[in-house]
Write a protein that holds these residues in place. Sequence first.
Motif, short mmCIF file in Angstrom:
data_model
loop_
_atom_site.label_atom_id
_atom_site.label_comp_id
_atom_site.label_asym_id
_atom_site.label_seq_id
_atom_site.Cartn_x
_atom_site.Cartn_y
_atom_site.Cartn_z
N SER A 102 0.83 -1.20 0.00
CA SER A 102 0.00 0.00 0.00
C SER A 102 0.87 1.25 0.00
O SER A 102 0.57 2.22 -0.69
CB SER A 102 -0.90 0.03 1.23
OG SER A 102 -1.72 -1.10 1.25
N ASP A 139 -5.74 -0.97 -4.71
CA ASP A 139 -5.12 -1.49 -3.49
C ASP A 139 -6.07 -2.47 -2.80
O ASP A 139 -6.94 -2.06 -2.05
CB ASP A 139 -4.77 -0.33 -2.56
CG ASP A 139 -3.93 -0.79 -1.39
OD1 ASP A 139 -3.59 -2.00 -1.34
OD2 ASP A 139 -3.60 0.03 -0.53
N GLU A 140 -5.87 -3.73 -3.05
CA GLU A 140 -6.70 -4.79 -2.44
C GLU A 140 -8.18 -4.44 -2.48
O GLU A 140 -8.87 -4.51 -1.46
CB GLU A 140 -6.26 -5.03 -1.00
CG GLU A 140 -4.85 -5.58 -0.90
CD GLU A 140 -4.52 -6.06 0.51
OE1 GLU A 140 -5.42 -6.59 1.18
OE2 GLU A 140 -3.37 -5.91 0.91
MG LIG Z 1 -2.27 -2.75 2.29
#
Ligand SMILES: [Mg+2]
Lengths: 245, 249, 287
Positions: free
Chosen positions: A46, A166-167
């Motif tokens: 991240s 991001d995920e």
């Molecule tokens: Mg993360």
Amino acid sequence: MLGQPLIEIDHVEKSFHNTVVLRDISMKITKGECACIIGPSGSGKSTLLRCINALVPVSRGSIIVDGIQVNDPNLDKLALRRKVGIVFQQYNLFPHKTAIQNIAMAPINVLGRPKEESYERARQLLAKVKLSEKADAYPGELSGGQQQRVAIARSLAMNPLVMLFDEVTAALDPETKKEVLFTIRDLAAEGMTCILVTHEMGFASEVADHVYFTDGGMIVESGTPTDIFKAAQNDRTRAFLSQVL
Amino acid sequence: MMEPIARWFKWLSSTHGLNYSVFFDNYDQTLFLKGLQTTIFLSLACIFLSIMVGLIGAWLQGSRLRAARIGTAMFVQFFRNTPPLVQLAFFYYAVSSLLPTLTDQFGAQAPIINNLGWAIISFSLFAGAFNIEIFRSGIEAVPTAMTEAAESLGYTRFQIYRIVVVPIAFRICLPSLGNNLVNLVKTTTLAYAIGVPELLYASAQIWSEAMNVREMMVLLLITYVALVAVLVGLMQRWERSLRIPGYIA
Amino acid sequence: MKALPPNSLPVLLTPTRPALEPLPAFTTFVQSRALAIILVGGFILSCGISAALSAGATQPQPSILDVLLKWAPLIGGGFLFNIAVSIASMAIGTLSGVLLGLGQISPSRPIAKISWFLTQFFRNSPWLVLLFFVMFLLPFELKLGSLTLPLPAWFKAIIGLALPVMANVAEIVRGGIKSIPFSQWESAESLAFSRRQILWQIILPQAFKRMIPPWMNLYAILTMATTLISVVGIQDSMTLTKAALVAEGRLDLYLPFYTMLLLMFFAYCYPIARLTQSLERRVAVKF
Ligand SMILES: [Mg+2]
Ligand SMILES: Nc1ncnc2c1ncn2[C@@H]1O[C@H](COP(=O)(O)OP(=O)(O)O)[C@@H](O)[C@H]1O
């Protein structure tokens, strides 16, 4: 411009106070490429995406996005963010705006586009993520997967050159996960440059042109999906994959 | 239209000794209504100014200037932890003694700010100190993820404040703000102590003439509870109109 | 855009703190020192301003500090009276308020309704009006058969302040009880506890912790409200401050005298507010 990478990350380091999060990251991503970053949580994935978007400044090294030096202290953040869209795990839609307002507002407020045009474009994007009928719903009235697709449309409304994910499916249940993954797959197929942090290994091997495995703030191994998923060289990569697969 | 009501209260006064002179005595009625008007004016002025104080203070507390943050924090703590009545006396007697006076048309010395003015200033600062805290905690309750999303869409700091933080924070704040404004309306009665002719003061004038303390007290309490009820009703309506479907703050 | 050599940047890139972030370290710093700074700074400042103003006085007069010191014991005594009144009103208001609060959740509908109405009425009335109400409408003596109890003004004042306290305590009690999830009632009921047992053995012990911070906050508000008794003619620190200023008859004394009075209350109420805050945080963490 051909052959010139769209994004060039060169020996990037990042620490918060005394904790080193990114040790030495280098990547080159060409136009139209879909890069997947995988790795255990806390490995700095991240943080890397946030660095690309200048949400956090890097400590050392350089990042260039389409000719913009991100680590320049006089960085024109607006110019950068017109080129880079980001979608987060927790959707982060503005709760007090409807789906279509969420999508249309940044082009109006940030780019100064006319209202009519922005809303027309927002409608097209909603259709693209298959949510036309939810235009006037508030985020609180949408499911997680629907919110996430609105969030993707919101980023796309800025006409970015590259999208960071991001995920984005980590908080979703298996059913709604699919809707979001299909949306991303279509985007990649259309030639959008994507950097994708994900724990969906099947999805990564399907859409990625290039896979990076990170651990402890470093890129441990990278290659084509086949290289990584079928024939990983590094022990740590193999250990990680055996856990998640 | 008022005639039957006046007659009924006159009858009540002569047969049962319940002297609600406000309803039939012209002089008392004017006094009472003037008092009510002053109370409403005082309340509205203080509501407006205290919200301004709150917004400016909350903005200063997020400032990059350390001195501004410390100054604001001290202001808040001071006004929250001292009696509003003493604050009022402090402004009306002490601070005004430092200011120059004006000479009015009869040659007498008149203060620049009269008692009503000092009441407005004093109560606005008092309630404003609470509003600063209320707004600040509302701003802190806005998830940073939300501001980050706005930042990554290219919004400037000021735009993020205006378009994302303030609208969400305001909805979070509204119930506590309503409470504080109700308290503010109740606090306006303290202006009695420096002779501002608001509702309590006017009522005291009436009961000292008409000797109807008991009746005036009942009327006063009912009037204040009604004023507060109106304010609460308005705040609830405002809250409802701002409610976002599906969103739990 | 200047092309900078990538490796020469770290010094320029010192991370700047975004202004929207909460400031925990800063807040504790301010709170630990604010007391001292306000107490000392406010005092010196007001004395200084007044001294500067009285510098041009024609006849020699005692210094501001001397006059303050002369009156401080008397005003301080008045302040102790304010504290005494606050403690008495708090005690009476708390006892009656707990009853009123429990009344609101009574299974008997009339009791619940009446308790609710009384709570709302006294909570939404101005403190000063309630004080007037009691001062004027309670008789100066109470006849119980052959026994005559005098009702001195200070006693009526205590009652007058206890009324709004009662209503606020009732609200705190009701809110505390309501904050315990309904599942607690249900699970206790399924264990065959009686209503009374559930309330006293299961709900109230849990709710009690949550009621303490708002109760302390109410006490601080009450302490500050005790100055209202000066408006209805009872001698307290506020009355004595005014009297001292009239006796001295010097304009330059107003600022230091009122500052002193403000600081007396600040020195008493600010620590209570801090303690309330830290208790609040502890309660918030526990649940
Ligand atoms: Mg993360
Ligand atoms: N703002 C921050 N301040 C301090 N440490 C941080 C911050 N953001 C991330 N970290 C730390 O950096 C490390 C990597 O975090 P992150 O990039 O979120 O990892 P990942 O996304 O791979 O799970 C973690 O140990 C995290 O605690």
